[in-house]
Design a protein around this motif. Structure first.
Motif, PDB file in Angstrom:
ATOM      1  N   TYR A 219     -19.148  16.616  62.173  1.00 35.09           N
ATOM      2  CA  TYR A 219     -18.793  15.652  61.136  1.00 35.09           C
ATOM      3  C   TYR A 219     -19.999  14.842  60.676  1.00 35.09           C
ATOM      4  O   TYR A 219     -20.061  14.427  59.510  1.00 35.09           O
ATOM      5  CB  TYR A 219     -17.677  14.736  61.636  1.00 35.09           C
ATOM      6  CG  TYR A 219     -16.318  15.391  61.581  1.00 35.09           C
ATOM      7  CD1 TYR A 219     -15.912  16.096  60.457  1.00 35.09           C
ATOM      8  CD2 TYR A 219     -15.433  15.319  62.657  1.00 35.09           C
ATOM      9  CE1 TYR A 219     -14.682  16.705  60.410  1.00 35.09           C
ATOM     10  CE2 TYR A 219     -14.194  15.930  62.615  1.00 35.09           C
ATOM     11  CZ  TYR A 219     -13.819  16.627  61.484  1.00 35.09           C
ATOM     12  OH  TYR A 219     -12.599  17.237  61.429  1.00 35.09           O
ATOM     13  N   ALA A 220     -20.963  14.625  61.576  1.00 34.01           N
ATOM     14  CA  ALA A 220     -22.193  13.950  61.155  1.00 34.01           C
ATOM     15  C   ALA A 220     -22.928  14.800  60.125  1.00 34.01           C
ATOM     16  O   ALA A 220     -23.407  14.291  59.101  1.00 34.01           O
ATOM     17  CB  ALA A 220     -23.085  13.688  62.367  1.00 34.01           C
ATOM     18  N   PHE A 227     -23.030  13.336  51.268  1.00 40.60           N
ATOM     19  CA  PHE A 227     -23.759  12.235  50.641  1.00 40.60           C
ATOM     20  C   PHE A 227     -24.968  12.736  49.859  1.00 40.60           C
ATOM     21  O   PHE A 227     -25.386  12.093  48.900  1.00 40.60           O
ATOM     22  CB  PHE A 227     -24.186  11.215  51.697  1.00 40.60           C
ATOM     23  CG  PHE A 227     -23.124  10.212  52.025  1.00 40.60           C
ATOM     24  CD1 PHE A 227     -22.937   9.093  51.237  1.00 40.60           C
ATOM     25  CD2 PHE A 227     -22.285  10.407  53.114  1.00 40.60           C
ATOM     26  CE1 PHE A 227     -21.937   8.174  51.531  1.00 40.60           C
ATOM     27  CE2 PHE A 227     -21.288   9.497  53.413  1.00 40.60           C
ATOM     28  CZ  PHE A 227     -21.118   8.368  52.617  1.00 40.60           C
ATOM     29  N   GLN A 228     -25.513  13.875  50.250  1.00 38.85           N
ATOM     30  CA  GLN A 228     -26.614  14.449  49.486  1.00 38.85           C
ATOM     31  C   GLN A 228     -26.148  15.010  48.142  1.00 38.85           C
ATOM     32  O   GLN A 228     -26.945  15.146  47.217  1.00 38.85           O
ATOM     33  CB  GLN A 228     -27.297  15.550  50.297  1.00 38.85           C
ATOM     34  CG  GLN A 228     -28.119  15.030  51.469  1.00 38.85           C
ATOM     35  CD  GLN A 228     -28.700  16.139  52.314  1.00 38.85           C
ATOM     36  OE1 GLN A 228     -28.296  17.300  52.211  1.00 38.85           O
ATOM     37  NE2 GLN A 228     -29.671  15.803  53.160  1.00 38.85           N
ATOM     38  N   MET A 229     -24.864  15.327  48.040  1.00 36.88           N
ATOM     39  CA  MET A 229     -24.322  15.847  46.788  1.00 36.88           C
ATOM     40  C   MET A 229     -24.257  14.775  45.709  1.00 36.88           C
ATOM     41  O   MET A 229     -24.282  15.084  44.515  1.00 36.88           O
ATOM     42  CB  MET A 229     -22.916  16.430  47.020  1.00 36.88           C
ATOM     43  CG  MET A 229     -22.892  17.647  47.913  1.00 36.88           C
ATOM     44  SD  MET A 229     -21.201  18.227  48.194  1.00 36.88           S
ATOM     45  CE  MET A 229     -21.498  19.639  49.254  1.00 36.88           C
ATOM     46  N   ARG A 237     -13.794  10.756  49.749  1.00 35.00           N
ATOM     47  CA  ARG A 237     -12.805  11.651  50.342  1.00 35.00           C
ATOM     48  C   ARG A 237     -13.290  12.181  51.690  1.00 35.00           C
ATOM     49  O   ARG A 237     -12.514  12.258  52.654  1.00 35.00           O
ATOM     50  CB  ARG A 237     -12.536  12.823  49.392  1.00 35.00           C
ATOM     51  CG  ARG A 237     -11.484  13.796  49.915  1.00 35.00           C
ATOM     52  CD  ARG A 237     -11.227  14.908  48.923  1.00 35.00           C
ATOM     53  NE  ARG A 237     -10.247  15.851  49.430  1.00 35.00           N
ATOM     54  CZ  ARG A 237      -9.878  16.958  48.809  1.00 35.00           C
ATOM     55  NH1 ARG A 237     -10.412  17.243  47.629  1.00 35.00           N
ATOM     56  NH2 ARG A 237      -8.989  17.766  49.326  1.00 35.00           N
ATOM     57  N   ALA A 238     -14.591  12.534  51.764  1.00 40.06           N
ATOM     58  CA  ALA A 238     -15.141  13.049  53.023  1.00 40.06           C
ATOM     59  C   ALA A 238     -15.118  11.979  54.105  1.00 40.06           C
ATOM     60  O   ALA A 238     -14.773  12.248  55.258  1.00 40.06           O
ATOM     61  CB  ALA A 238     -16.561  13.551  52.797  1.00 40.06           C
ATOM     62  N   VAL A 239     -15.486  10.749  53.734  1.00 36.88           N
ATOM     63  CA  VAL A 239     -15.486   9.655  54.703  1.00 36.88           C
ATOM     64  C   VAL A 239     -14.077   9.390  55.201  1.00 36.88           C
ATOM     65  O   VAL A 239     -13.848   9.189  56.401  1.00 36.88           O
ATOM     66  CB  VAL A 239     -16.085   8.385  54.079  1.00 36.88           C
ATOM     67  CG1 VAL A 239     -15.874   7.186  54.997  1.00 36.88           C
ATOM     68  CG2 VAL A 239     -17.563   8.565  53.810  1.00 36.88           C
ATOM     69  N   LEU A 246     -11.722  11.836  63.206  1.00 35.43           N
ATOM     70  CA  LEU A 246     -12.483  11.348  64.356  1.00 35.43           C
ATOM     71  C   LEU A 246     -11.693  10.317  65.155  1.00 35.43           C
ATOM     72  O   LEU A 246     -11.820  10.242  66.375  1.00 35.43           O
ATOM     73  CB  LEU A 246     -13.809  10.749  63.885  1.00 35.43           C
ATOM     74  CG  LEU A 246     -14.929  11.744  63.572  1.00 35.43           C
ATOM     75  CD1 LEU A 246     -16.136  11.018  62.999  1.00 35.43           C
ATOM     76  CD2 LEU A 246     -15.321  12.509  64.824  1.00 35.43           C
ATOM     77  N   THR A 247     -10.889   9.515  64.448  1.00 38.12           N
ATOM     78  CA  THR A 247     -10.099   8.499  65.142  1.00 38.12           C
ATOM     79  C   THR A 247      -9.122   9.139  66.114  1.00 38.12           C
ATOM     80  O   THR A 247      -9.035   8.749  67.290  1.00 38.12           O
ATOM     81  CB  THR A 247      -9.334   7.632  64.129  1.00 38.12           C
ATOM     82  OG1 THR A 247     -10.268   6.963  63.279  1.00 38.12           O
ATOM     83  CG2 THR A 247      -8.475   6.603  64.845  1.00 38.12           C
ATOM     84  N   VAL A 248      -8.388  10.152  65.632  1.00 40.63           N
ATOM     85  CA  VAL A 248      -7.404  10.816  66.485  1.00 40.63           C
ATOM     86  C   VAL A 248      -8.096  11.633  67.575  1.00 40.63           C
ATOM     87  O   VAL A 248      -7.679  11.626  68.733  1.00 40.63           O
ATOM     88  CB  VAL A 248      -6.483  11.713  65.640  1.00 40.63           C
ATOM     89  CG1 VAL A 248      -5.492  12.445  66.526  1.00 40.63           C
ATOM     90  CG2 VAL A 248      -5.730  10.875  64.620  1.00 40.63           C
TER      91      VAL A 248
END
Length: 307
Positions: A219-220, A227-229, A237-239, A246-248
Motif C-alpha cells: 500500500y505504501a 500521488f505521482q499520477m 480514492r486511493a487514500v 489498512l485499518t481492518v
C-alpha cells in the motif's frame, strides 16, 4: 498428574466472555447482532460474486474466499459461546476443544495469508497494470494463492493442535476464555512450555508478521504511484481505500500478534478476551463492509440483482 491420553474423556470448562453480572444479557445481545451482521454481509458478498459475471475477476475471487473464511471463523466461536450462555453449561469435550482449536487456527492462518495476497493483487493492478493478466490470472489464484493460504493455515494449525493436546494436564481444566485457544490452554499443562512458546513465536512471525509487512509495503508503493499520477480524485480514492483496508488489516494482525507472540506468563485473561473479540468477531463483521460493500462495482452488482 493426568496425561493427555487419560484426559480424552474429560471435559474442559469454558469460563466464557460474560462475567459482568447484570450486563450479561446486553453483551450477549450485542455479540448475537454482530454474528448475524457478519453472516449477512459475507453471504451477500459471496452471492453477488457468484452471480455477477462482472465480478468474476481475481480480486473478487480472493474476496469471496475471505468471506467464506470469515463466516467459518466467527461460526467457530460464537455459537458455542451462545449455547453455553443460554444453557448455563460451560463444558466442552476434549475432542470438541481440540477440533475448535484446529479449525480456529486454520482459519486464522489462512486469512492472514489471504489478506497478504489481496494486497499483492492491488499492488499489481495499480503499479504494474500491463502485467496484471499474467501475474494475477484466475489460474494463479485458484492453483497457487488459495491452496497456499488454506494449506499453510491447516498445516500450521495441525502441528500446534496435535502438540498441545498431547501434553499432560494438571488439576483444573478451567479455560479462562470463551473458546479453546492455544495461549489459554498452556497454563493448564504440567510441562514447561517455554521452549514451545518460541515455536509459536516463530510461526506467528511467519504467518502473521510477514504478510502484514507485505501489506504495508504494497500500500505504501500504491500510494506513491497514485500521488505521482497527479490526479486529485484518484489520490483521494486511493487514500480512502488504502486507509480503510489498512485499518481492518491492522486490527486483525496487531491483535493476533499481541496474543500469539507473548509468553503465557504475561497474558491477562480479561485483556485476552477483549483482544480475542476484536479478531474473532469484530474483524469478520467489518471485512465485507470495508473491503467490498463500499466498492462501487459491488454496489452496482447489488443494485442489478435487486432489479
Amino acid at each position: 498428574m493426568e496425561t493427555g491420553n487419560q484426559s480424552c474423556g474429560t471435559d474442559f470448562i469454558l469460563v466464557g466472555l460474560f462475567q459482568y453480572g447484570h450486563l450479561d444479557t446486553f453483551l450477549f445481545t450485542v455479540i448475537t447482532i454482530l454474528f448475524v451482521m457478519a453472516l449477512i454481509g459475507n453471504i451477500t458478498l459471496v452471492h453477488l460474486i457468484r452471480l455477477d459475471r462482472r465480478l468474476h475477476t481475481p480480486m473478487y475471487f480472493l474476496l469471496s474466499q475471505l468471506s467464506i473464511i470469515d463466516m467459518m471463523y466467527i461460526s467457530t466461536t460464537v455459537p458455542k459461546m451462545a449455547a453455553n450462555f443460554l444453557s448455563h453449561t460451560k463444558a466442552i469435550s476434549f475432542l470438541g476443544c481440540e477440533i475448535q482449536t484446529l479449525v480456529f487456527l486454520t482459519l486464522g492462518g489462512s486469512e492472514a495469508l489471504l489478506l497478504g495476497f489481496m494486497s499483492y493483487d492491488r499492488y499489481i493492478a495499480i503499479c504494474r497494470p500491463l502485467h496484471y493478466p499474467v501475474l494475477m490470472s484466475r489460474k494463479i489464484c485458484c492453483s497457487f494463492m488459495v491452496p497456499v493460504a488454506w494449506g499453510s493455515g491447516f498445516t500450521t494449525a495441525l502441528v500446534h493442535t496435535l502438540y498441545v493436546f498431547q501434553l499432560p494436564i494438571c488439576g483444573s481444566r478451567i479455560v479462562n476464555h470463551f473458546f479453546c485457544e492455544v495461549p489459554t490452554l498452556l497454563p493448564l499443562m504440567c510441562e514447561d512450555t517455554s521452549q514451545y512458546e518460541h515455536t509459536i513465536l516463530i510461526s506467528s512471525l511467519i504467518i502473521l508478521l510477514l504478510p502484514f509487512l507485505a501489506i504495508l509495503a504494497s500500500y505504501a508503493r500504491v500510494l506513491v504511484v497514485v500521488f505521482q499520477m497527479g490526479s486529485g480524485k484518484g489520490q483521494s480514492r486511493a487514500v480512502s481505500t488504502c486507509s480503510s483496508h489498512l485499518t481492518v488489516a491492522s486490527l486483525f494482525y496487531v491483535t493476533t500478534l499481541s496474543t500469539y507472540t507473548q509468553p503465557h506468563s504475561l497474558h491477562s485473561p480479561g485483556r485476552d478476551k477483549v483482544v480475542a473479540v476484536l479478531y474473532s468477531i469484530v474483524t469478520p463483521v467489518l471485512n465485507p463492509f470495508i473491503y467490498s460493500l463500499r466498492n462501487k462495482e459491488v454496489m452496482g452488482a447489488l443494485r442489478r440483482q435487486m432489479g
